[in-house]
Enzyme design. Structure first.
Site, mmCIF file in Angstrom:
data_model
loop_
_atom_site.group_PDB
_atom_site.id
_atom_site.type_symbol
_atom_site.label_atom_id
_atom_site.label_comp_id
_atom_site.label_asym_id
_atom_site.label_seq_id
_atom_site.Cartn_x
_atom_site.Cartn_y
_atom_site.Cartn_z
ATOM 1 N N THR A 65 0.661 -1.121 -0.041
ATOM 2 C CA THR A 65 -0.040 0.022 0.178
ATOM 3 C C THR A 65 0.763 1.061 -0.148
ATOM 4 O O THR A 65 0.364 2.258 -0.668
ATOM 5 C CB THR A 65 -0.809 0.019 1.409
ATOM 6 O OG1 THR A 65 -1.602 -1.149 1.325
ATOM 7 C CG2 THR A 65 -1.692 1.200 1.296
ATOM 8 N N ASP B 4 2.030 -7.532 -4.019
ATOM 9 C CA ASP B 4 1.136 -7.486 -2.609
ATOM 10 C C ASP B 4 1.961 -8.255 -1.902
ATOM 11 O O ASP B 4 2.342 -9.358 -2.031
ATOM 12 C CB ASP B 4 -0.111 -7.675 -2.942
ATOM 13 C CG ASP B 4 -1.103 -7.473 -1.767
ATOM 14 O OD1 ASP B 4 -1.844 -6.810 -1.809
ATOM 15 O OD2 ASP B 4 -1.037 -8.419 -0.688
ATOM 16 N N SER B 5 1.839 -8.120 -0.574
ATOM 17 C CA SER B 5 2.939 -8.971 0.407
ATOM 18 C C SER B 5 2.229 -10.000 0.679
ATOM 19 O O SER B 5 2.714 -11.137 1.223
ATOM 20 C CB SER B 5 3.157 -8.091 1.622
ATOM 21 O OG SER B 5 2.158 -8.217 2.573
ATOM 22 N N SER B 6 1.059 -10.340 0.211
ATOM 23 C CA SER B 6 0.525 -11.884 0.307
ATOM 24 C C SER B 6 1.239 -12.857 -0.543
ATOM 25 O O SER B 6 1.204 -14.004 -0.662
ATOM 26 C CB SER B 6 -1.085 -11.685 -0.109
ATOM 27 O OG SER B 6 -1.882 -10.814 0.791
ATOM 28 N N THR C 167 4.238 -8.851 15.484
ATOM 29 C CA THR C 167 3.197 -9.447 14.845
ATOM 30 C C THR C 167 2.243 -8.368 14.319
ATOM 31 O O THR C 167 2.021 -7.268 14.983
ATOM 32 C CB THR C 167 2.673 -10.593 15.925
ATOM 33 O OG1 THR C 167 1.691 -11.206 14.964
ATOM 34 C CG2 THR C 167 1.943 -9.842 16.912
HETATM 35 N N1 ASP Z 1 -2.304 -5.892 1.342
HETATM 36 C C1 ASP Z 1 -1.242 -4.875 1.381
HETATM 37 C C2 ASP Z 1 0.034 -5.648 1.411
HETATM 38 O O1 ASP Z 1 0.462 -6.316 2.369
HETATM 39 C C3 ASP Z 1 -1.309 -4.207 2.519
HETATM 40 C C4 ASP Z 1 -0.391 -3.387 3.121
HETATM 41 O O2 ASP Z 1 0.215 -2.621 2.101
HETATM 42 O O3 ASP Z 1 -0.171 -2.876 4.263
HETATM 43 O O4 ASP Z 1 0.670 -5.913 0.411
#
Ligand code: ASP
Length: 348
Positions: free
Chosen positions: A20, A64-66, A173
């Site tokens: 983000t 995206d960090s997922s 965490t």
């Molecule tokens: N979905 C985003 C991610 O983790 C949320 C963020 O950037 O905080 O990539």
């Protein structure tokens, strides 16, 4: 500016992986677009007031960090290693969702770190009116460029900065998907706080030795599972997880101070797995506190089987430490002992 003065100005490398923080809102179309980190000074002119120079490098296709995985962790390590001698500090921007895993992994993958590596991100895009991104980014850079009176970096560990607090990264965490205060460090105090002044808690910082070489480790073993217990978990479920082909390690998320069912089938399955050479780490499901193997009868059987005591480590850090140590060719006999030792300040 004289070349002497220039030489003393910290040179920071900003590594953007995605998330983000790197988004900007196009107010006409209401759509989020990637932010151009190459032109960072034009987009965030406030950065010019910092006493450092900033270079940026970005993942070719930010994620995206997922979608974070061990290959990307190695990519981050490669960037840090290739720039280690020429830079004074590193700020790594990732999405917050898996930041604690990534930052923990990076902490294990660098042995004898002598420079700051600070992770940050944000809950709102950098281009949003109410964004938390600017403060997080500016202060993270300030932390990465902070030096003591001897001209040495103040922080020589992997930190995670979010909403006015710097934490030891492998102690963090993510606890909130909504509030700006998205992270906590339940078992270790913050190592710096940003208020009117930026205050470091010197006695809590990891010390490093300039005499020892910094080593970058890149072998990670990802054949592991997280097995989270819940009342009613069946033999079939536990059996199928422990029989994943080629399984090397298990993070066993237990209750309270490391407790688990005492039914015979559960104990047998765990015993068989340990016999096969699978390393099982006992980690508490509780956010604060940790495992005390053998305190109750419900954890004594785990101790007798040879389950590893995860003490007060977080699940995120246990996953990273397990992947790291499994990649390090440690003998089966020594593995438990090595895991139970503090390596980067991640456990008591
Ligand atoms: N979905 C985003 C991610 O983790 C949320 C963020 O950037 O905080 O990539």
């Amino acid at each position: 500016m004289s070349s002497d003065k220039m030489a003393n100005i910290p040179n920071i490398l900003l590594i953007y992986t995605g998330g983000t923080i790197g988004m900007i809102k196009d107010y006409e179309s209401d759509v989020l677009k990637p932010f151009d980190f190459q032109n960072i000074y034009e987009n965030i002119p406030e950065l010019k007031q910092l006493n450092c120079t900033i270079e940026t490098v970005s993942f070719k296709d930010p994620i995206d960090s997922s979608n974070m995985n061990t290959d990307y962790w190695v990519q981050i390590i490669d960037i840090i290693e290739n720039n280690y001698d020429s830079k004074d500090g590193f700020v790594v921007l990732t999405g917050s969702d898996t930041m604690s895993y990534t930052a923990s992994a990076i902490s294990f993958m660098i042995e004898n770190l002598t420079k700051p590596v600070i992770f940050t991100g944000s809950q709102l895009p950098i281009g949003d009116l109410r964004t938390d991104a600017k403060e997080n980014l500016i202060t993270a850079i300030q932390i990465a460029s902070s030096k003591n009176e001897k001209g040495q970096p103040v922080v020589t560990e992997v930190g995670l900065y979010f909403e006015y607090k710097l934490y030891r990264a492998n102690r963090t965490t993510k606890i909130n998907a909504e509030q700006f205060e998205a992270f906590t460090s339940p078992n270790y105090p913050s190592i710096a706080e940003s208020g009117v002044h930026l205050k470091f808690n010197e006695s809590l910082l990891l010390k490093s030795s300039l005499k020892k070489k910094t080593i970058f480790r890149k072998h990670l073993e990802d054949s592991i599972v997280i097995l989270k217990l819940f009342p009613g978990i069946t033999k079939k479920t536990v059996q199928s997880m422990l029989n994943v082909p080629n399984l090397k390690g298990v993070v066993l998320e237990t209750y309270g101070s490391g407790n688990a069912p005492t039914v015979a089938w559960f104990e047998e399955l765990l015993k068989d797995a340990v016999k096969k050479g699978i390393h099982i780490v006992d980690v508490s499901q509780c956010v604060g506190g940790g495992v005390m193997l053998g305190l109750y009868e419900t954890s004594n059987h785990l101790k007798n089987i040879g389950v590893i005591d995860g003490k007060d480590i977080t699940t995120e850090s246990a996953v990273a430490k397990l992947m790291y140590l499994l990649g390090e060719n440690i003998s089966k006999k020594k593995f438990k002992n090595v895991f139970e030792k503090q390596l980067r300040g991640e456990m008591r």
